[in-house]
Design a protein around this motif. Structure first.
Motif, PDB file in Angstrom:
ATOM      1  N   SER A  83       0.905  -1.089  -0.201  1.00 14.73           N
ATOM      2  CA  SER A  83      -0.107   0.097   0.017  1.00 14.73           C
ATOM      3  C   SER A  83       0.844   1.438   0.077  1.00 14.73           C
ATOM      4  O   SER A  83       0.503   2.308  -0.570  1.00 14.73           O
ATOM      5  N   ARG A  84       2.265   1.148   0.518  1.00 18.74           N
ATOM      6  CA  ARG A  84       2.760   2.251   0.356  1.00 18.74           C
ATOM      7  C   ARG A  84       4.392   1.995   0.012  1.00 18.74           C
ATOM      8  O   ARG A  84       4.955   0.864   0.191  1.00 18.74           O
ATOM      9  N   LEU A  85       4.932   2.952  -0.820  1.00 18.66           N
ATOM     10  CA  LEU A  85       6.141   2.602  -1.331  1.00 18.66           C
ATOM     11  C   LEU A  85       7.058   3.904  -0.962  1.00 18.66           C
ATOM     12  O   LEU A  85       6.807   4.933  -1.237  1.00 18.66           O
ATOM     13  N   ALA A  86       8.348   3.309  -0.673  1.00 12.40           N
ATOM     14  CA  ALA A  86       9.154   4.282  -0.149  1.00 12.40           C
ATOM     15  C   ALA A  86      10.490   4.306  -0.902  1.00 12.40           C
ATOM     16  O   ALA A  86      11.098   3.159  -1.116  1.00 12.40           O
ATOM     17  N   ILE A  87      10.980   5.300  -1.714  1.00 10.13           N
ATOM     18  CA  ILE A  87      12.057   5.274  -2.896  1.00 10.13           C
ATOM     19  C   ILE A  87      13.061   6.065  -2.181  1.00 10.13           C
ATOM     20  O   ILE A  87      13.111   7.312  -2.103  1.00 10.13           O
ATOM     21  N   GLU A  88      14.233   5.392  -1.910  1.00  4.61           N
ATOM     22  CA  GLU A  88      15.371   6.053  -1.436  1.00  4.61           C
ATOM     23  C   GLU A  88      16.318   6.744  -2.500  1.00  4.61           C
ATOM     24  O   GLU A  88      16.784   5.723  -3.320  1.00  4.61           O
ATOM     25  N   VAL A  89      16.557   7.786  -2.622  1.00  7.49           N
ATOM     26  CA  VAL A  89      17.194   8.457  -3.617  1.00  7.49           C
ATOM     27  C   VAL A  89      18.505   9.381  -3.101  1.00  7.49           C
ATOM     28  O   VAL A  89      18.312  10.084  -1.988  1.00  7.49           O
ATOM     29  N   ARG A  90      19.463   9.455  -3.987  1.00  2.00           N
ATOM     30  CA  ARG A  90      20.350  10.645  -3.565  1.00  2.00           C
ATOM     31  C   ARG A  90      21.131  11.142  -4.740  1.00  2.00           C
ATOM     32  O   ARG A  90      20.711  10.343  -5.994  1.00  2.00           O
ATOM     33  N   PRO A  91      21.819  12.301  -4.948  1.00  5.52           N
ATOM     34  CA  PRO A  91      22.351  12.690  -6.223  1.00  5.52           C
ATOM     35  C   PRO A  91      23.450  11.615  -6.682  1.00  5.52           C
ATOM     36  O   PRO A  91      24.304  11.001  -5.826  1.00  5.52           O
ATOM     37  N   ARG A  92      23.711  11.756  -7.786  1.00  2.98           N
ATOM     38  CA  ARG A  92      24.987  10.893  -8.340  1.00  2.98           C
ATOM     39  C   ARG A  92      26.405  11.661  -7.992  1.00  2.98           C
ATOM     40  O   ARG A  92      26.304  12.634  -7.613  1.00  2.98           O
ATOM     41  N   ALA A  93      27.369  10.952  -8.114  1.00  6.10           N
ATOM     42  CA  ALA A  93      28.616  11.348  -7.686  1.00  6.10           C
ATOM     43  C   ALA A  93      29.135  12.709  -8.773  1.00  6.10           C
ATOM     44  O   ALA A  93      28.905  12.256  -9.796  1.00  6.10           O
ATOM     45  N   MET A 173      13.776   9.920   1.131  1.00  4.28           N
ATOM     46  CA  MET A 173      12.977   9.044   0.781  1.00  4.28           C
ATOM     47  C   MET A 173      11.739   9.874   0.065  1.00  4.28           C
ATOM     48  O   MET A 173      11.160  10.765   0.335  1.00  4.28           O
ATOM     49  N   LEU A 174      11.238   9.252  -1.104  1.00  4.90           N
ATOM     50  CA  LEU A 174      10.144   9.563  -2.111  1.00  4.90           C
ATOM     51  C   LEU A 174       9.196   8.618  -1.634  1.00  4.90           C
ATOM     52  O   LEU A 174       9.094   7.500  -1.856  1.00  4.90           O
ATOM     53  N   THR A 175       7.762   9.077  -0.789  1.00  7.56           N
ATOM     54  CA  THR A 175       6.887   8.664  -0.489  1.00  7.56           C
ATOM     55  C   THR A 175       5.574   8.402  -1.411  1.00  7.56           C
ATOM     56  O   THR A 175       5.065   9.595  -1.712  1.00  7.56           O
ATOM     57  N   ILE A 176       5.089   7.289  -1.626  1.00 15.59           N
ATOM     58  CA  ILE A 176       3.998   7.296  -2.613  1.00 15.59           C
ATOM     59  C   ILE A 176       2.865   6.493  -2.123  1.00 15.59           C
ATOM     60  O   ILE A 176       3.275   5.381  -1.454  1.00 15.59           O
ATOM     61  N   ASN A 177       1.639   6.944  -2.142  1.00 12.70           N
ATOM     62  CA  ASN A 177       0.502   5.948  -1.735  1.00 12.70           C
ATOM     63  C   ASN A 177       0.173   5.250  -2.864  1.00 12.70           C
ATOM     64  O   ASN A 177      -0.481   5.597  -4.021  1.00 12.70           O
ATOM     65  N   ILE A 178       0.693   4.091  -2.973  1.00 12.53           N
ATOM     66  CA  ILE A 178       0.286   2.935  -3.868  1.00 12.53           C
ATOM     67  C   ILE A 178      -1.343   2.300  -4.181  1.00 12.53           C
ATOM     68  O   ILE A 178      -1.892   2.377  -5.055  1.00 12.53           O
ATOM     69  N   THR A 179      -1.785   2.481  -2.767  1.00 12.73           N
ATOM     70  CA  THR A 179      -3.382   2.043  -2.795  1.00 12.73           C
ATOM     71  C   THR A 179      -4.166   3.132  -3.576  1.00 12.73           C
ATOM     72  O   THR A 179      -4.967   2.823  -4.448  1.00 12.73           O
ATOM     73  N   LYS A 180      -3.748   4.593  -3.512  1.00 15.23           N
ATOM     74  CA  LYS A 180      -4.489   5.438  -4.066  1.00 15.23           C
ATOM     75  C   LYS A 180      -4.065   5.690  -5.725  1.00 15.23           C
ATOM     76  O   LYS A 180      -5.308   5.587  -6.224  1.00 15.23           O
ATOM     77  N   ALA A 181      -3.000   5.084  -5.685  1.00 15.73           N
ATOM     78  CA  ALA A 181      -2.562   5.230  -7.162  1.00 15.73           C
ATOM     79  C   ALA A 181      -2.913   3.908  -8.263  1.00 15.73           C
ATOM     80  O   ALA A 181      -3.302   4.247  -9.210  1.00 15.73           O
ATOM     81  N   PHE A 182      -2.716   2.835  -7.708  1.00 20.51           N
ATOM     82  CA  PHE A 182      -2.710   1.866  -8.406  1.00 20.51           C
ATOM     83  C   PHE A 182      -3.777   0.562  -7.748  1.00 20.51           C
ATOM     84  O   PHE A 182      -3.810  -0.551  -8.232  1.00 20.51           O
ATOM     85  N   GLY A 183      -4.188   0.885  -6.536  1.00 18.08           N
ATOM     86  CA  GLY A 183      -5.049  -0.028  -5.771  1.00 18.08           C
ATOM     87  C   GLY A 183      -4.323  -1.125  -5.293  1.00 18.08           C
ATOM     88  O   GLY A 183      -4.430  -2.379  -4.867  1.00 18.08           O
ATOM     89  N   GLY A 184      -2.906  -0.913  -4.934  1.00 19.75           N
ATOM     90  CA  GLY A 184      -1.793  -1.551  -4.296  1.00 19.75           C
ATOM     91  C   GLY A 184      -1.080  -2.474  -5.269  1.00 19.75           C
ATOM     92  O   GLY A 184      -1.700  -2.669  -6.604  1.00 19.75           O
ATOM     93  N   PHE A 185      -0.265  -2.999  -5.098  1.00 19.23           N
ATOM     94  CA  PHE A 185       0.760  -3.730  -5.710  1.00 19.23           C
ATOM     95  C   PHE A 185       0.699  -5.204  -5.091  1.00 19.23           C
ATOM     96  O   PHE A 185       0.833  -5.541  -4.103  1.00 19.23           O
TER      97      PHE A 185
END
Length: 221
Positions: A83-93, A173-185
């Motif tokens: 139901s929730r997705l957390a994508i950890e990101v950082r800038p490239r070197a 972290m970029l946080t996304i509500n997957i239930t709202k967007a896709f009905g869940g994965f």
């Protein structure tokens, strides 16, 4: 005047005319050569400038951009859909600062594609996390087209709510509500996407959800 004298006089006039004509032709050749040289110099200058600009842009495109460190999924019961997705990101070197408010997250579950942009109403600072990155209020529950930001590391305080700029050493972290967007994965689902900054290379998202969910937190990528 004798015939020989007339012929000599005509030859002298012809020689004079030929000399003037040759001088005119020579001057014209010099002018043409000068103009051609000027055009070549200007063209080479423009080409050199364009080549330097293109080289700088190419180096910047290759060196800068977004890196996806990991992707985590969450399902409340430990066996239902994510139901929730957390994508950890950082800038490239070598990357310059990246404005997350101008960043787009693209996700597809093979049958549907959604685009997400930053909503400043969903911002969580490091001090507010308190060890739990999947608390419901860290995720945008009222909108299926936005992502939130959760700051994990930001030594220079560049990631502000209204102006979230990540630079060297920052992790969010970029946080996304997957239930709202896709009905869940659900299980065995192929998911792909990108985290696309304003400039530079995008971060790549690609994973297949597991055959069964045994835990609430799932390491997807």
């Amino acid at each position: 005047m004798k015939l020989n004298q007339k012929m000599i006089s005509l030859k002298n006039k012809d020689i004079g005319a030929i000399g003037i004509g040759a001088m005119i032709v020579f001057i014209a050749m010099v002018l043409v050569a000068g103009i051609a040289a000027s055009v070549l110099i200007q063209t080479s200058g423009r080409l050199e400038t364009q080549a330097m600009k293109s080289g700088s842009e190419t180096i910047y495109e290759v060196a800068t951009g977004m890196q996806v460190e990991c992707v985590l999924g969450y399902n409340i019961s430990g066996w239902g859909n994510i139901s929730r997705l957390a994508i950890e990101v950082r800038p490239r070197a070598g990357s310059k600062g990246i404005d997350l408010s101008e960043t787009v997250v693209e996700l597809s579950n093979s049958t549907q594609k959604n685009l997400f942009t930053y909503n400043s109403g969903n911002f969580t600072d490091t001090s507010d996390i308190d060890g739990d990155i999947f608390r419901w209020n860290f995720y945008p529950w009222d909108n299926d087209t936005v992502f939130g930001i959760m700051v994990l590391e930001d030594a220079d305080d560049s990631v502000a709510q209204e102006n979230p700029i990540i630079n060297s050493g920052d992790h969010v972290m970029l946080t996304i509500n997957i239930t709202k967007a896709f009905g869940g994965f659900g299980t065995r689902l192929d998911v792909s996407g990108q985290v696309i900054p304003e400039e530079g290379s995008p971060g790549v998202i690609a994973f297949t959800t597991p055959a069964a969910y045994n835990d609430a937190v799932v390491n997807l990528q």
